[in-house]
Design a protein around this motif. Structure first.
Motif, PDB file in Angstrom:
ATOM      1  N   THR A  16      -3.395   4.211   3.387  1.00 24.82           N
ATOM      2  CA  THR A  16      -4.225   3.338   4.227  1.00 24.82           C
ATOM      3  C   THR A  16      -5.316   4.171   4.896  1.00 24.82           C
ATOM      4  OG1 THR A  16      -2.694   3.675   6.085  1.00 24.82           O
ATOM      5  CG2 THR A  16      -2.343   1.710   4.715  1.00 24.82           C
ATOM      6  N   CYS A  27     -10.103   0.982   0.910  1.00 30.93           N
ATOM      7  CA  CYS A  27      -9.282  -0.129   1.406  1.00 30.93           C
ATOM      8  C   CYS A  27     -10.156  -1.277   1.903  1.00 30.93           C
ATOM      9  CB  CYS A  27      -8.377   0.354   2.540  1.00 30.93           C
ATOM     10  SG  CYS A  27      -7.148   1.590   2.048  1.00 30.93           S
ATOM     11  N   VAL A  63      -7.124  -0.459  -6.703  1.00 32.80           N
ATOM     12  CA  VAL A  63      -6.264  -1.570  -7.059  1.00 32.80           C
ATOM     13  C   VAL A  63      -7.133  -2.621  -7.755  1.00 32.80           C
ATOM     14  CG1 VAL A  63      -6.586  -2.772  -4.852  1.00 32.80           C
ATOM     15  CG2 VAL A  63      -4.514  -3.183  -6.196  1.00 32.80           C
ATOM     16  N   GLY A 103      -8.406  -3.719  -2.454  1.00 38.57           N
ATOM     17  CA  GLY A 103      -7.280  -3.201  -1.687  1.00 38.57           C
ATOM     18  C   GLY A 103      -7.295  -1.690  -1.696  1.00 38.57           C
ATOM     19  N   CYS A 104      -6.333  -1.082  -1.042  1.00 37.45           N
ATOM     20  CA  CYS A 104      -6.261   0.381  -1.002  1.00 37.45           C
ATOM     21  C   CYS A 104      -5.976   0.936  -2.396  1.00 37.45           C
ATOM     22  CB  CYS A 104      -5.170   0.823  -0.029  1.00 37.45           C
ATOM     23  SG  CYS A 104      -5.531   0.434   1.698  1.00 37.45           S
ATOM     24  N   THR A 144      -4.088   2.342  -4.960  1.00 36.39           N
ATOM     25  CA  THR A 144      -2.668   2.639  -5.191  1.00 36.39           C
ATOM     26  C   THR A 144      -2.310   2.726  -6.668  1.00 36.39           C
ATOM     27  OG1 THR A 144      -2.217   0.273  -4.972  1.00 36.39           O
ATOM     28  CG2 THR A 144      -1.875   1.636  -3.015  1.00 36.39           C
ATOM     29  N   PRO A 199       2.452   5.921   2.582  1.00 37.09           N
ATOM     30  CA  PRO A 199       1.473   4.841   2.734  1.00 37.09           C
ATOM     31  C   PRO A 199       0.060   5.330   2.412  1.00 37.09           C
ATOM     32  CG  PRO A 199       2.091   5.688   4.884  1.00 37.09           C
ATOM     33  CD  PRO A 199       2.954   6.399   3.879  1.00 37.09           C
ATOM     34  N   ASN A 213       0.817  -1.211   0.000  1.00 31.99           N
ATOM     35  CA  ASN A 213       0.000   0.000   0.000  1.00 31.99           C
ATOM     36  C   ASN A 213       0.852   1.263   0.000  1.00 31.99           C
ATOM     37  OD1 ASN A 213      -2.501  -1.368   0.106  1.00 31.99           O
ATOM     38  ND2 ASN A 213      -2.275  -1.655   2.320  1.00 31.99           N
ATOM     39  N   ASP A 214       2.093   1.143  -0.439  1.00 37.56           N
ATOM     40  CA  ASP A 214       3.016   2.277  -0.422  1.00 37.56           C
ATOM     41  C   ASP A 214       3.257   2.852  -1.808  1.00 37.56           C
ATOM     42  OD1 ASP A 214       3.299   2.003   2.290  1.00 37.56           O
ATOM     43  OD2 ASP A 214       5.227   0.939   2.186  1.00 37.56           O
TER      44      ASP A 214
END
Length: 364
Positions: free
Chosen positions: A260, A265, A290, A270-271, A273, A258, A242-243
């Motif tokens: 988050t 999320c 994502v 997912g978060c 990104t 990050p 998540n970076d």
């Protein structure tokens, strides 16, 4: 009393006169007088008509034929409404009538990539809409993105899309000519091809390729979903998990940010990104969700402040891009909005009509 009656009375008063003969003479005299009056009136009417028509004709000739500041009259014909843009392939950019979308700052483009169909880039920049044709799409063409100036197209191909097999990295020029820059290049997810701001190189699968020579240079971190800022001074990309990594020239070390704590999320795979765009300052990034499969993500779902680590409240939108002046271009389902650096709305334009399957691009 008329003349006829007056003569008749006088005749009755005359003694020893042939009254019958006198009446006949009176009748003849009366008829001659009436005839003269009728002819005189008719002649006067004809003279007036001739004078009027002749004078009008004279005025018309003098007005239209002898005045240098008056153009000859022409018959009016119905004006034609602008014809619909042709879908036939062309070998050079074609201009269309001015559109409200032409006033949008920067270049807003729509790209259609369908196997067996013409690859057309509909671009709104420089005051008039343009359509650039890059030939016909093959069954191996997976993904494409226009160069910063809209004159070339970078294409990821694959010999087997079901297996997500790496393929050729191709550059197509206006008219459809193709040049293979590199082979065995990844195109899945965030590995799809990206142009460098100066248009001299391509980044795909974490490798930088020189367009002219094909020389390959692997990049640190093998970045995915790489985005350049409007002026090219800042980059942002998915690092891992998540970076994100955000780097600005002359601003010191690269920052790891990050992503988050956002609603996405929990509600998606997912978060968010999938980097779509980054501001010159590196403060803001536009992110897409994502994706759990290998397809590329195009849409923006959140604009993220990388310092405060919070989202901007911009209402509903589908895409967000940044401008060199610090402003934003926000695209909704029906409009294109331009915001200044204080996030104040400055202009709103109708979104141009386009193929729903077309991919949208923006260059400041």
């Amino acid at each position: 009393m008329n003349l006829h009656d007056r003569l008749d009375d006088l005749a009755g008063e005359m003694a020893g006169t042939d009254l019958a003969g006198l009446r006949q003479r009176v009748d003849r005299t009366s008829r001659r007088l009436r005839t003269r009056r009728t002819l005189a009136a008719s002649a006067a009417g004809v003279a007036v008509a001739v004078a009027l028509t002749g004078g009008a004709a004279l005025l018309k000739v003098r007005h239209e034929d002898t005045r240098p500041d008056v153009a000859p009259a022409v018959s009016a014909t119905p004006s034609r409404s602008p014809s619909a843009p042709s879908s036939a392939p062309s070998s050079s950019p074609s201009s269309a009538p001015p559109s409200p979308a032409a006033a949008i700052p920067g270049a807003l483009s729509f790209l259609t990539l369908k196997a067996g169909k013409a690859i057309e880039l509909h671009r709104y920049a420089g005051g008039t809409p343009q359509t650039v044709n890059f030939g016909t799409a093959t069954g191996e063409d997976m993904y494409a993105t226009p160069s910063p100036d809209g004159t070339r197209l970078a294409i990821n191909t694959s010999p087997d899309r079901d297996r997500i097999a790496p393929g050729d990295l191709v550059v197509a020029t206006n008219g459809g000519a193709r040049h293979v820059v590199a082979k065995n290049v990844r195109w899945d997810g965030g590995n799809t091809v990206v142009w460098t701001p100066d248009g001299s190189a391509l980044v795909a699968g974490g490798v930088r390729y020189d367009v002219a020579t094909g020389a390959a240079h692997p990049l640190p971190d093998r970045p995915q979903y790489l985005a350049y800022s409007p002026s090219g001074v800042t980059t942002a990309y998915l690092f891992q998990g998540n970076d994100l990594k955000v780097s600005t020239e002359g601003a010191g070390a690269t920052r790891t940010v990050p992503v988050t704590g956002l609603d996405e999320c929990e509600r998606t795979a997912g978060c968010p990104t999938s980097v779509q765009a980054v501001s010159d300052s590196g403060l803001l990034v536009a992110l897409g969700n994502v994706n759990s499969d290998p397809s590329h993500v195009y849409r923006t779902v959140v604009v993220y402040n990388t310092v405060k680590r919070m989202r901007l409240q911009l209402g509903a939108f589908e895409h967000v891009w940044f401008r060199p002046d610090g402003g934003l271009v926000v695209v909704t389902a029906t409009e294109v909005k331009v915001l200044d650096q204080a996030l104040k709305l400055t202009h709103t334009y109708p979104l141009p009509a386009h193929d729903p399957a077309a991919v949208m691009f923006y260059r400041a």
